[in-house]
Design a protein around this motif. Structure first.
Motif, PDB file in Angstrom:
ATOM      1  N   MET A   7      45.446  35.586  52.032  1.00  0.00           N
ATOM      2  CA  MET A   7      45.976  35.703  50.682  1.00  0.00           C
ATOM      3  C   MET A   7      45.011  36.421  49.751  1.00  0.00           C
ATOM      4  SD  MET A   7      47.715  31.961  50.235  1.00  0.00           S
ATOM      5  CE  MET A   7      48.005  32.241  48.500  1.00  0.00           C
ATOM      6  N   SER A   8      43.720  36.215  49.951  1.00  0.00           N
ATOM      7  CA  SER A   8      42.740  36.824  49.057  1.00  0.00           C
ATOM      8  C   SER A   8      42.428  38.270  49.419  1.00  0.00           C
ATOM      9  CB  SER A   8      41.443  36.002  49.044  1.00  0.00           C
ATOM     10  OG  SER A   8      40.871  35.936  50.337  1.00  0.00           O
ATOM     11  N   ASP A   9      42.668  38.665  50.661  1.00  0.00           N
ATOM     12  CA  ASP A   9      42.357  40.032  51.094  1.00  0.00           C
ATOM     13  C   ASP A   9      43.002  41.105  50.218  1.00  0.00           C
ATOM     14  OD1 ASP A   9      40.508  39.658  53.002  1.00  0.00           O
ATOM     15  OD2 ASP A   9      41.784  40.126  54.721  1.00  0.00           O
ATOM     16  N   PRO A  10      44.331  41.028  49.916  1.00  0.00           N
ATOM     17  CA  PRO A  10      44.938  42.053  49.054  1.00  0.00           C
ATOM     18  C   PRO A  10      44.291  42.112  47.671  1.00  0.00           C
ATOM     19  CG  PRO A  10      46.637  40.785  50.175  1.00  0.00           C
ATOM     20  CD  PRO A  10      45.345  40.070  50.412  1.00  0.00           C
ATOM     21  N   ILE A  11      43.802  40.973  47.193  1.00  0.00           N
ATOM     22  CA  ILE A  11      43.138  40.954  45.881  1.00  0.00           C
ATOM     23  C   ILE A  11      41.831  41.727  45.956  1.00  0.00           C
ATOM     24  CG2 ILE A  11      42.120  39.491  44.098  1.00  0.00           C
ATOM     25  CD1 ILE A  11      44.047  37.281  44.929  1.00  0.00           C
ATOM     26  N   PHE A  12      41.029  41.487  46.997  1.00  0.00           N
ATOM     27  CA  PHE A  12      39.764  42.198  47.148  1.00  0.00           C
ATOM     28  C   PHE A  12      39.984  43.695  47.357  1.00  0.00           C
ATOM     29  CE2 PHE A  12      38.095  37.937  48.390  1.00  0.00           C
ATOM     30  CZ  PHE A  12      37.082  37.867  47.455  1.00  0.00           C
ATOM     31  N   LYS A  14      42.449  45.545  46.057  1.00  0.00           N
ATOM     32  CA  LYS A  14      42.791  46.201  44.792  1.00  0.00           C
ATOM     33  C   LYS A  14      41.717  45.990  43.735  1.00  0.00           C
ATOM     34  CE  LYS A  14      46.448  47.129  41.544  1.00  0.00           C
ATOM     35  NZ  LYS A  14      47.900  47.002  41.238  1.00  0.00           N
ATOM     36  N   TYR A  15      41.063  44.825  43.787  1.00  0.00           N
ATOM     37  CA  TYR A  15      40.032  44.503  42.795  1.00  0.00           C
ATOM     38  C   TYR A  15      38.724  44.186  43.521  1.00  0.00           C
ATOM     39  CZ  TYR A  15      44.013  44.169  39.652  1.00  0.00           C
ATOM     40  OH  TYR A  15      45.145  44.443  38.923  1.00  0.00           O
ATOM     41  N   PRO A  16      37.994  45.221  43.938  1.00  0.00           N
ATOM     42  CA  PRO A  16      36.769  45.020  44.735  1.00  0.00           C
ATOM     43  C   PRO A  16      35.669  44.277  43.991  1.00  0.00           C
ATOM     44  CG  PRO A  16      37.013  47.326  44.072  1.00  0.00           C
ATOM     45  CD  PRO A  16      38.300  46.656  43.737  1.00  0.00           C
ATOM     46  N   ASN A  17      35.777  44.170  42.666  1.00  0.00           N
ATOM     47  CA  ASN A  17      34.768  43.429  41.906  1.00  0.00           C
ATOM     48  C   ASN A  17      35.005  41.928  41.937  1.00  0.00           C
ATOM     49  OD1 ASN A  17      33.435  45.753  41.157  1.00  0.00           O
ATOM     50  ND2 ASN A  17      34.567  46.002  39.255  1.00  0.00           N
ATOM     51  N   ALA A  18      36.081  41.503  42.576  1.00  0.00           N
ATOM     52  CA  ALA A  18      36.373  40.072  42.661  1.00  0.00           C
ATOM     53  C   ALA A  18      35.300  39.363  43.480  1.00  0.00           C
ATOM     54  CB  ALA A  18      37.752  39.856  43.282  1.00  0.00           C
ATOM     55  N   SER A  19      35.067  38.111  43.170  1.00  0.00           N
ATOM     56  CA  SER A  19      34.091  37.304  43.923  1.00  0.00           C
ATOM     57  C   SER A  19      34.609  35.876  44.032  1.00  0.00           C
ATOM     58  CB  SER A  19      32.723  37.320  43.232  1.00  0.00           C
ATOM     59  OG  SER A  19      32.813  36.793  41.921  1.00  0.00           O
ATOM     60  N   ARG A  20      34.135  35.171  45.025  1.00  0.00           N
ATOM     61  CA  ARG A  20      34.554  33.788  45.221  1.00  0.00           C
ATOM     62  C   ARG A  20      33.758  32.869  44.289  1.00  0.00           C
ATOM     63  NH1 ARG A  20      37.751  34.113  49.602  1.00  0.00           N
ATOM     64  NH2 ARG A  20      37.228  35.608  51.260  1.00  0.00           N
ATOM     65  N   VAL A  21      34.444  31.832  43.801  1.00  0.00           N
ATOM     66  CA  VAL A  21      33.789  30.833  42.960  1.00  0.00           C
ATOM     67  C   VAL A  21      33.333  29.688  43.847  1.00  0.00           C
ATOM     68  CG1 VAL A  21      34.086  29.218  41.041  1.00  0.00           C
ATOM     69  CG2 VAL A  21      35.219  31.460  40.982  1.00  0.00           C
ATOM     70  N   HIS A  27      39.585  30.301  45.276  1.00  0.00           N
ATOM     71  CA  HIS A  27      39.201  30.358  43.861  1.00  0.00           C
ATOM     72  C   HIS A  27      38.384  31.630  43.617  1.00  0.00           C
ATOM     73  CE1 HIS A  27      37.618  27.861  40.186  1.00  0.00           C
ATOM     74  NE2 HIS A  27      38.348  28.910  39.839  1.00  0.00           N
ATOM     75  N   LEU A  28      38.972  32.569  42.853  1.00  0.00           N
ATOM     76  CA  LEU A  28      38.331  33.871  42.654  1.00  0.00           C
ATOM     77  C   LEU A  28      38.057  34.153  41.184  1.00  0.00           C
ATOM     78  CD1 LEU A  28      40.469  36.098  45.077  1.00  0.00           C
ATOM     79  CD2 LEU A  28      38.384  34.801  45.586  1.00  0.00           C
ATOM     80  N   GLN A  29      37.027  34.955  40.967  1.00  0.00           N
ATOM     81  CA  GLN A  29      36.674  35.425  39.631  1.00  0.00           C
ATOM     82  C   GLN A  29      36.720  36.944  39.628  1.00  0.00           C
ATOM     83  OE1 GLN A  29      32.768  34.242  38.338  1.00  0.00           O
ATOM     84  NE2 GLN A  29      32.772  35.603  36.549  1.00  0.00           N
ATOM     85  N   ILE A  30      37.380  37.535  38.618  1.00  0.00           N
ATOM     86  CA  ILE A  30      37.501  38.991  38.529  1.00  0.00           C
ATOM     87  C   ILE A  30      37.088  39.438  37.132  1.00  0.00           C
ATOM     88  CG2 ILE A  30      39.047  40.975  38.791  1.00  0.00           C
ATOM     89  CD1 ILE A  30      40.922  39.083  40.361  1.00  0.00           C
TER      90      ILE A  30
END
Length: 226
Positions: A7-12, A14-21, A27-30
């Motif tokens: 589920m998180s892969d598509p987010i990373f 499109k938004y490579p600056n995302a990081s895990r909390v 739980h992600l931070q963008i």
């Protein structure tokens, strides 16, 4: 790869600056602006995720009632997490740039309905979905005034529209082409987040004016329906 990673892969992507909390897969931070980040927690997916904006100072703002993705969430057919984040970016960008996004079909539809009814005045409520103005809401005919003109701005007491958080804008056509504002319009502006005036000839971009609650002018942008 477990479900949360998929589920998180598509987010990373499109938004490579995302990081895990705290190294949690769900739980992600963008980063959104210089001092604001989006926090999205989708541990309970397919139930709606917890989405909020957090400033560096620690101030938090929940988006549960702001995002149409969350208001319209269907557990049986949940939205993609990327589309939820996209709406947050679009919302914040529109606020920063003082710009109202419209779908192509809605904007053209406003022009067409004004042309078809000219020289009658058209007024109504603009509904925002997924960050874009996408629909014109026209109240029932029972709201007609004595001269048989429907009052879509100052509704009669028996014609109050049902409560809907998507009803963010007011639309008013100007068949005479006069786009000036006055004291009465200033009262209308306060009713919703923005007001759009469309003057004749309706397909002239210079005949579109938008205002916020305080009567300050806004700009607009036309985006694809998707």
């Amino acid at each position: 790869m477990d479900t949360m990673d998929r589920m998180s892969d598509p987010i990373f992507q499109k938004y490579p600056n995302a990081s895990r909390v705290k190294n949690r897969e769900y739980h992600l931070q963008i980063p959104l602006t210089k001092d604001v980040s989006i926090f999205i927690n989708f541990k309970r997916y397919p139930y709606p995720p917890n989405v909020k904006l957090v400033k560096e100072s620690g101030e938090r703002f929940r988006l549960t009632t702001v995002l149409s993705h969350l208001r319209d969430w269907n557990v049986k057919e949940p939205f993609s997490l990327v589309s939820v984040i996209d709406e947050v970016f679009l919302l914040v960008e529109s606020i920063i740039n003082r710009q109202i996004p419209f779908t192509e079909s809605c904007f053209q539809g406003l022009i067409d309905i004004c042309k078809e009814n000219h020289p009658r005045k058209i007024q109504g409520v603009l509904s925002v979905h997924q960050g874009k103005v996408s629909q014109l809401i026209i109240p029932a005919i029972e709201c007609s005034e004595p001269e048989n003109r429907i009052n879509y701005v100052n509704f009669q007491s028996m014609c109050v529209l049902p409560f809907d958080l998507s009803y963010e804008g007011t639309f008013i056509s100007r068949p005479d082409g006069n786009l000036s504002i006055n004291r009465r319009l200033n009262r209308v502006f306060r009713k919703r987040r923005f007001t759009m005036l469309l003057g004749h000839p309706y397909d002239n971009p210079e005949n579109v004016r938008l205002f916020d609650r305080d009567g300050r002018e806004l700009s607009y942008v036309i985006l694809s329906n998707r």
